[in-house]
Structures are given as C-alpha cells and as structure tokens.
Scaffold this motif. Structure first.
Motif, PDB file in Angstrom:
ATOM      1  N   ASN A 102       0.810  -1.219   0.000  1.00  0.00           N
ATOM      2  CA  ASN A 102       0.000   0.000   0.000  1.00  0.00           C
ATOM      3  C   ASN A 102       0.839   1.262   0.000  1.00  0.00           C
ATOM      4  N   TYR A 609      -5.806 -10.795  10.040  1.00  0.00           N
ATOM      5  CA  TYR A 609      -6.825 -10.583   9.006  1.00  0.00           C
ATOM      6  C   TYR A 609      -6.487 -11.479   7.813  1.00  0.00           C
ATOM      7  N   GLY A 611      -8.085 -11.467   4.799  1.00  0.00           N
ATOM      8  CA  GLY A 611      -8.547 -10.949   3.514  1.00  0.00           C
ATOM      9  C   GLY A 611     -10.035 -11.182   3.330  1.00  0.00           C
ATOM     10  N   MET A 612     -10.653 -10.379   2.483  1.00  0.00           N
ATOM     11  CA  MET A 612     -12.104 -10.494   2.262  1.00  0.00           C
ATOM     12  C   MET A 612     -12.485 -11.873   1.728  1.00  0.00           C
ATOM     13  N   LEU A 624     -12.616  -8.782  10.512  1.00  0.00           N
ATOM     14  CA  LEU A 624     -13.365  -8.519   9.279  1.00  0.00           C
ATOM     15  C   LEU A 624     -14.276  -7.307   9.442  1.00  0.00           C
ATOM     16  N   ALA A 627     -12.197  -4.213   9.247  1.00  0.00           N
ATOM     17  CA  ALA A 627     -11.769  -3.970   7.864  1.00  0.00           C
ATOM     18  C   ALA A 627     -12.899  -3.351   7.048  1.00  0.00           C
ATOM     19  N   LYS A 628     -14.137  -3.805   7.248  1.00  0.00           N
ATOM     20  CA  LYS A 628     -15.270  -3.237   6.514  1.00  0.00           C
ATOM     21  C   LYS A 628     -15.479  -1.768   6.888  1.00  0.00           C
ATOM     22  N   LEU A 631     -12.805   0.274   5.129  1.00  0.00           N
ATOM     23  CA  LEU A 631     -13.032   0.378   3.684  1.00  0.00           C
ATOM     24  C   LEU A 631     -14.134   1.377   3.361  1.00  0.00           C
ATOM     25  N   ARG A 635     -10.786   3.400   0.622  1.00  0.00           N
ATOM     26  CA  ARG A 635     -10.619   2.116  -0.069  1.00  0.00           C
ATOM     27  C   ARG A 635      -9.184   1.594   0.011  1.00  0.00           C
ATOM     28  N   ARG A 636      -8.239   2.445   0.397  1.00  0.00           N
ATOM     29  CA  ARG A 636      -6.849   1.996   0.549  1.00  0.00           C
ATOM     30  C   ARG A 636      -6.523   1.585   1.977  1.00  0.00           C
ATOM     31  N   GLU A 638      -7.750  -0.911   3.761  1.00  0.00           N
ATOM     32  CA  GLU A 638      -7.963  -2.308   4.132  1.00  0.00           C
ATOM     33  C   GLU A 638      -6.669  -2.918   4.661  1.00  0.00           C
ATOM     34  N   ARG A 640      -3.671  -5.546   5.375  1.00  0.00           N
ATOM     35  CA  ARG A 640      -3.054  -6.529   4.503  1.00  0.00           C
ATOM     36  C   ARG A 640      -3.320  -7.937   5.033  1.00  0.00           C
TER      37      ARG A 640
END
Length: 829
Positions: A102, A609, A611-612, A624, A627-628, A631, A635-636, A638, A640
């Motif tokens: 990122n 985490y 990942g989605m 999760l 993270a939501k 986001l 949008r950057r 999230e 890793r």
C-alpha cells in the motif's frame, strides 16, 4: 544509499493519503522554480554587498538542510524519471519498504500505473522482458503473506513487516512497536491528516516535521535490518542450503532439504522420485504418531526434572541408517518380491530374489516392520547428510567460542550454526510430508517416528524400574521426559537427573544422547503441551526463571491483561504458596477493571486478518468487521493479509450480539461515552484461564467473583458529547458521590465533610495539584519523544503506553477544573 526526497507539481494527484514509511517525499515547489539538482547543505554566509540573490528552495525555507540531496522537478512524470536515474546510478540489489504493497514502493508503482508508466519493467535489470516484472495492486496472490506482491526482474523486494513476523513474536506488527522491541526506541506516529496539515501549512514552519517523520522511518528500516542481521543471516542461510537469497525467505523447508540432499545424491547417481498428486493420494496413510503422554494435571511442590533427547530424529536416522536409499520395503511385502515390484511409498520397488538372499543377514527391521540395510552395505544419503550437518554445527559452535572478540565473525558463525540446526530438525518432515511433500515415503517417516517412540518408552521404563532413584515420569512428549522426585531437594534433583541421562545414553547407540535440561521447583502441569514452573538450569543458580509453555502468558490470542494477571497470579502462588494472597490479588484486579483504572492498551485484542476472500459469507469476525469499517472511509485502508488488526470490546445496549460491541481503539479514545466492557473481559477472558490453573488446587475462581461487591464506573456528564448526554442512564448519577469522602450524597459536598472546611480545601487542592502535575509531566514526555513542543499532542501511537495514560490524565485534568469550581462554591458557602 541516502534517502533523496523530491518535489513535483502534480496535476492528477488522487485523493489518497501520503506515502507510508519508506516512501519518497513529494512536495509542491514554488512557482518559477528552476529544474535543477543541488544539495541544500549549509552555504557560506552572504554578505550585504552581494548583488546576485539566490532564492531559498522549498525545503530550505522550512529549515531542512544538512546531508540531504534534494532534486526538484516540474512534473510528476519527471519525478519518475529522477527515480529511475537514481536506481540506475546506485543499481541496488535489494529494495526495502516497511509496508511494500500500500505504501513505499507500492505507492510509487500505483501512481506510475495511473500515469501509464510501467515502472516495474523500467526498474528491472532486464527492461526488455516485461513479463518478469509485475505488480498486483488489488488482489492478493498466494505467498503474499510471506513476502511481497511486487516482482522486479533482477532485484529483490523485501516487505519488512512480513519478515518481522518470523523474527520477533509481537502482538501487533506496527512500525512503532517493532522499533521499540528491536531498537528499544519510542517513535511517534502521526495520522495522514496530521502529516498533510504539517506539509501544506500556510507557513514553512512545520514542513520539516513531515520530512523528519519519513526520514526517521527510512533510516529506521535500515537499522532494524542491521540490528537483526537480516541480510547477513539470510545470505549465510543461502550459502549453507545452496539456494538463492530470495528463496530462503519465500520457499519452505522441503526446498532447503532437497537442495542439500540432491547435492549428495548426484555423485552417487541417484535420481529423486517425482510423484504426482494422484500417486501421493494413493500412498498409505501414516500409522505411527509421536509418544505424548497425558500428564498428571496438578500442582507439583517437589522437584520435577526435565530431560530432553538431543536432536532425536536426526540421531535415529544416523544410528539406524534410515533413508530412502537404504529402505528395502515392508517385511510383509518382501515375500511377494519374487512375483514382481512391491509397493514402496508413492511408487514401486523392484528387488530381485538374489539380492534379498545376499542382504538377509545384513539388515535391521524397524519397530513397525520396515527393513533397512546396515551401514556397511550402503550408507543412507539422508543419514550421511544429517551426520555431516550435526558434526559441522559442533565445529562451528567450537569456533564461536574461540573467536569471541570478532563480532562480525561471531554473527556469521551464529547464522551458520542456526541454519544447520534448522535444516537438521526439518529433515524428518521431508520424509513424512504425505499431503504436500515433494518426495514423501511413509515407510521411512513411520520408521523414524516409531523408533523415537520406542526409545522414549525404554527410557521411561528404565527410570521407573530403578528403585534407588525413586523417580516417577509424570509427562512425556516426543523426545522429553518430566520426572517427579518426591521428597528430594533441588541439589539432589540435579545429581539424579545427570545419572539418568548417563544411563539412558549408554543403553542407546551413538549419537542418541539424553541431555539434562532443567529442574522445575515448583511447577504446574495442566494438559498436554501446557505447563509452567520456576526453572533452574544449574545447581548454583540462586533465583529461578519463570518458564511457561502453551498457556495464556505466552500466547497471543488474547489481550495483555489476561497474560499479565495470570503470570502475576502464578508467581504469587509459587512464591507464597498461599491461596488467600492469590484471591486478594485477583479480586483487586477485577475491581480496578470495573472502575476503569487499567490501561486501555492492556485490553486490546489483535487477530490476523485473512482478507475479504478468506472468510465465509456472513462471518462474524472482529478483524473482518474492522476492515469493513475502514473500507467504507478509505478504499486503501484495508489491512493486509496476515496483518494483526487491533480492537476492543465495549459496553452496549442489552441484548446486542458481541460482534456489535467491537470497536477500534481510536474510537474508544475519541468518544468518552464508550467504556471498556469490564464484565466481558473478566468473565470471558481473565477468569477462564485462572480457573483452569487454580481448579487443580480445588479453587473456584468464579465463586470469588460472584461473591465480590460489584463496582460501576459512572462517566461525568461534562466528559460526554452533547449529543450523547440525553437519554443515557449516566445523567441520573451525575452527583451521587461526595468528592472528598466518596460517600453517597445529594449535595455537592456531604454535610459531614462541610463541617471541616479546612480538610475539604486541603484534600481537594492536593488532588487537583496531583492531577495537573501528572498531566503536565506526561505532556512533557510526549513532547520530548516528538522533539518539539506541541500543545495539540498529535501522536496517536497505539503501541505507546504514555498515550493511554495521557488520555486518562486529560480526563482527570478536566475533572480537576470541576473540582476547582466545586471548591469555590464550598468556600463561598
């Protein structure tokens, strides 16, 4: 290579945050600035007679001088040209960034992609071949949680924080936390909003702080690498294993074993088997497992000695010549060898009857019925490799003792012996990896495990069948024994333990050796692989060392409060042997938690985490959910894959599911109306591990908590936001306690205290002075850490305990203002 900040005009800059640690610095030049490269190092003073005036550059106006070489350009395209010139000039083998996807190089690559510049290919050492250079900005590929998603031909990309996951065991892998534990320094953290305001301020007074912030991180990356000797140690591993530098970091242990094994196999004209996935699936399942006894779960006040076989699996391979090349097959199958090939691992083995007749008197049979030839017929490749590894490691460690003064040679030799140790320990896994292995052979793997199990069983039988020792094995695990010596002293335990080691070593072939490890006095064995005790490694050791395995004090799946309270409880129990003192301590900690007097840092959980795409639809996972939320705002933002996401649990309305009570630590700091859910932390996190420990003594910890008086912390109305004051139950408890004696009252100060106004004045003034002094001291500490006096206190590092204390001190400082008003009213009365 020194960092070189650059400046540029950017007409297409997206609304994103500045680059992260290790990224290039991009600034906005003054109008009419010449595109010129020069060093802002101190120049000779100008005299008043000078006719030609040289205008200060952007960074010189901000006070940024010294050794920095700054290049100013007119556009962002020119900025990338300068970056490529810089890379071409220095031609680095390794490019490092703390968070490579990122931020840092990843941020530059994304900006270049936005401008239709294939920076990956241009940075590579093979610019014509664009297929070997790639950057995936949106999707995680396999292996990204181990290394990097950026691939540049001819250069190595190191994602530093991912490497740190395998170097140091931390709860959260932020730059500030790593810098504290590796470099032993506190480094402030500023938000992107704060950094933008510092750089884009209408004056030039604060821009140097922005530059200094990133320079500290760039230099810190290099210091962390040097402190842990990442480059030197990885290079030495590559030399020992015979593989590439990057493969040491990105490939697994099977790749290392195979590299060393094939170097020995090639001169002997052996070719490794390459079984397919279907062949591996058809291979027999493992039949043997390591011996792990169920311990006698209780508190042991007498000495418990711990004995451990030295490199048991490698030693068995050497002693009994177990290898692919020496295995004849299962004894049950050999009778069918006259009819054709017999089943052997993933493939078949063809052995002629005449060969069987020749070797029938020169074989050994493993406990699970697999036949191996002896050393004088053929020495196994794996046994030869492991033998050489162990002998070489002994020589390297001997050299380390002889050259103690040469620090550079010491680091090199230490890396070499560590690499040899790692490769020796994973060699067995290569033979028994039946699911994902490159060349598994279940006959060899099972034979090693079964022989190790037999060796441990024979050692246990010898210990319990020798009356003069008076010993009893209370726990055994793969290659170790825990032996209780009732009624013996610590000194006697060392003597008996050494006698057992000598006797067991003598009954086994070389190089199988039983080593004396330590004495526990006292200790607690909970279950398999979970125990804790005070350990002594030498007879003359005066103070014990707290040693725990598998329990919450050494695990990272809970918060710090759990491990701290449990560890302190164990130490009180081992030192005093008094359960009443343990009860007093536990109830005191529960009271402090309910009163809100504990640091929020101790209540932070951190979970990885995935990942989605790593969660099932509808999964309720705190990482999760966080993270939501991130986001939705950026949008950057999230996390890793593999990043440990921090969160806390707060109070909420009755009936809310637990997932609705998850908050980021920053939310708790910014919203005074949120409170740590003390009930959840006590009943679901702190008490269960305490109960698992103390129930072995017949103590019910939950009954202690149920019987204790419950304390409720009420937040003052003045600390709550205006929109949250209305409709909260706290408004009904705003003035129910006397600030002097803390008794219930409906007045500002109770009648009993008002009868002694002098005592009221002294008590409240003393409390106000104490709160203000603590608040001022913490501000000074933060200013010293930031290197500047800043009343705003913009540092928001969640890894610094001072920040959480500063937040509590700020609330106390606000309450001091209220007490001052209360005191004035009381004096007027």
């Amino acid at each position: 290579m020194s960092p070189q900040p650059s400046t540029s005009k950017d007409t297409s800059q997206p609304k994103t945050s500045p680059g992260g640690p290790g990224s290039k610095v991009k600034t906005t030049p003054q109008k009419g600035k010449r595109s010129k490269s020069r060093s802002p190092s101190p120049r000779p003073p100008r005299s008043l007679k000078d006719t030609d005036y040289i205008e200060d550059t952007l960074l010189e106006k901000s006070g940024v001088n010294g050794d920095l070489k700054v290049t100013y350009v007119d556009s962002e395209e020119m900025l990338f040209d300068e970056v490529l010139k810089l890379i071409s000039r220095w031609d680095p083998d390794i490019l490092v960034g703390f968070e490579i996807q990122n931020f840092s190089w990843g941020y530059l690559l994304q900006r270049a992609s936005h401008l239709s510049i294939n920076l990956c290919a241009l940075m590579s050492r093979i610019p014509e071949d664009k297929r070997k250079s790639s950057f995936k900005a949106e999707s995680d590929e396999w292996g990204a949680d181990h290394s990097s998603e950026i691939h540049i031909a001819g250069r190595i990309i190191l994602n530093l924080w991912r490497l740190m996951r395998h170097e140091v065991a931390l709860n959260i892998y932020t730059y500030e936390n790593i810098a504290f534990h590796v470099l032993h320094e506190r480094i402030p953290h500023f938000s992107f909003q704060t950094l933008s305001s510092l750089f884009n301020h209408r004056t030039h007074l604060y821009r140097w702080r922005f530059i200094q912030y990133y320079l500290t991180r760039v230099e810190g990356n290099m210091r962390i690498i040097d402190q842990l000797d990442l480059i030197g140690r990885t290079s030495e591993f590559a030399r020992v294993f015979g593989i590439e530098f990057y493969h040491v970091l990105s490939r697994g242990s099977q790749y290392r074993v195979e590299s060393m094994m094939l170097r020995l196999a090639k001169p002997m004209n052996f070719i490794p088997v390459s079984p397919s996935v279907n062949q591996r699936a058809r291979m027999k399942a493992p039949e043997c497992i390591a011996l792990t006894l169920e311990p006698e779960s209780r508190f042991y006040p007498d000495p418990v000695i711990v004995l451990d076989f030295q490199s048991l699996y490698p030693s068995i391979m050497i002693a009994h010549n177990y290898c692919f090349s020496t295995c004849v097959g299962r004894l049950d199958y050999l009778k069918k060898a006259y009819d054709g090939p017999i089943e052997f691992g993933c493939t078949n083995l063809r052995i002629t009857p005449s060969t069987l007749d020749k070797i029938k008197d020169h074989v050994t049979v493993s406990p699970n019925g697999v036949v191996f030839v002896k050393k004088h017929i053929r020495k196994g490749i794996i046994s030869s490799m492991v033998d050489e590894i162990l002998n070489t490691r002994i020589m390297v460690k001997k050299s380390m003792k002889e050259y103690k003064k040469d620090k550079g040679l010491q680091r090199l030799l230490d890396a070499r012996q560590l690499g040899l140790k790692l490769i020796a320990n994973v060699t067995y896994g290569y033979t028994g990896a039946n699911f994902s292995g490159r060349m598994p052979c279940i006959e060899v793997g099972d034979s090693i495990v079964r022989k190790a199990r037999e060796t441990l069983e024979r050692a246990i039988q010898l210990v319990e069948d020798t009356p003069r020792w008076g010993a009893k094995v209370v726990y055994g695990d793969t290659d170790s024994m825990f032996i209780e010596l009732k009624g013996r002293s610590k000194d006697e335990a060392f003597v008996i333990g050494q006698e057992i080691c000598d006797a067991v070593t003598a009954m086994n072939p070389k190089p199988i050796k039983l080593k004396f490890e330590k004495v526990y006095l006292p200790c607690v064995l909970q279950t398999k692989k979970r125990y804790v005790g005070y350990s002594y490694e030498t007879p003359d050791q005066k103070e014990p060392v707290y040693d725990a395995k598998g329990i919450e004090t050494v695990r990272r799946d809970s918060c710090s409060a759990v491990s701290k309270i449990l560890e302190r409880t164990i130490k009180i129990l081992f030192t005093s042997r008094d359960v009443s003192q343990v009860k007093e301590y536990i109830l005191k900690q529960c009271t402090k938690l309910m009163q809100g007097k504990v640091s929020m840092q101790d209540c932070i959980f951190a979970k990885e985490y995935r990942g989605m795409k790593g969660y099932k639809p509808g999964a309720c996972v705190p990482a999760l959910e966080i993270a939501k939320k991130l986001l939705r705002n950026d949008r950057r933002a999230e996390p890793r894959v593999g990043e440990r996401v921090p969160y806390v649990i707060v109070y909420g309305s009755p009936g809310l599911p637990l997932i609705m009570l998850v908050r980021q630590p920053q939310e708790l700091l910014q919203d005074p109306s949120l409170r740590i859910n003390a009930t959840y932390y006590i009943t679901k996190q702190i008490l269960p591990p305490l109960d698992r420990l103390l129930s072995l003594l017949g103590v019910d910890v939950f009954s202690w908590y149920n019987d204790m008086p419950k304390v409720v912390r009420v937040l003052p109305q003045s600390l709550m936001p205006a929109e949250k004051k209305k409709g909260t139950i706290s408004q009904f408890f705003s003035t129910v306690n006397c600030p002097v004696c803390d008794k219930l009252t409906n007045q500002t100060i109770c009648n009993n205290c008002m009868q002694n106004p002098q005592m009221v004045c002294v008590s409240l003034c003393d409390r106000i002075t104490k709160w203000e002094k603590v608040h001022q001291t913490l501000i000074q500490i933060c200013n010293t850490c930031m290197g500047v006096q800043d009343e705003r206190q913009p540092c928001d590092s969640l890894d610094c305990p001072i920040m959480f204390r500063r937040v509590l001190a700020k609330q106390d400082h606000h309450k001091a203002d209220q007490l001052r008003v209360t005191l004035e009213k009381a004096l007027e009365f």
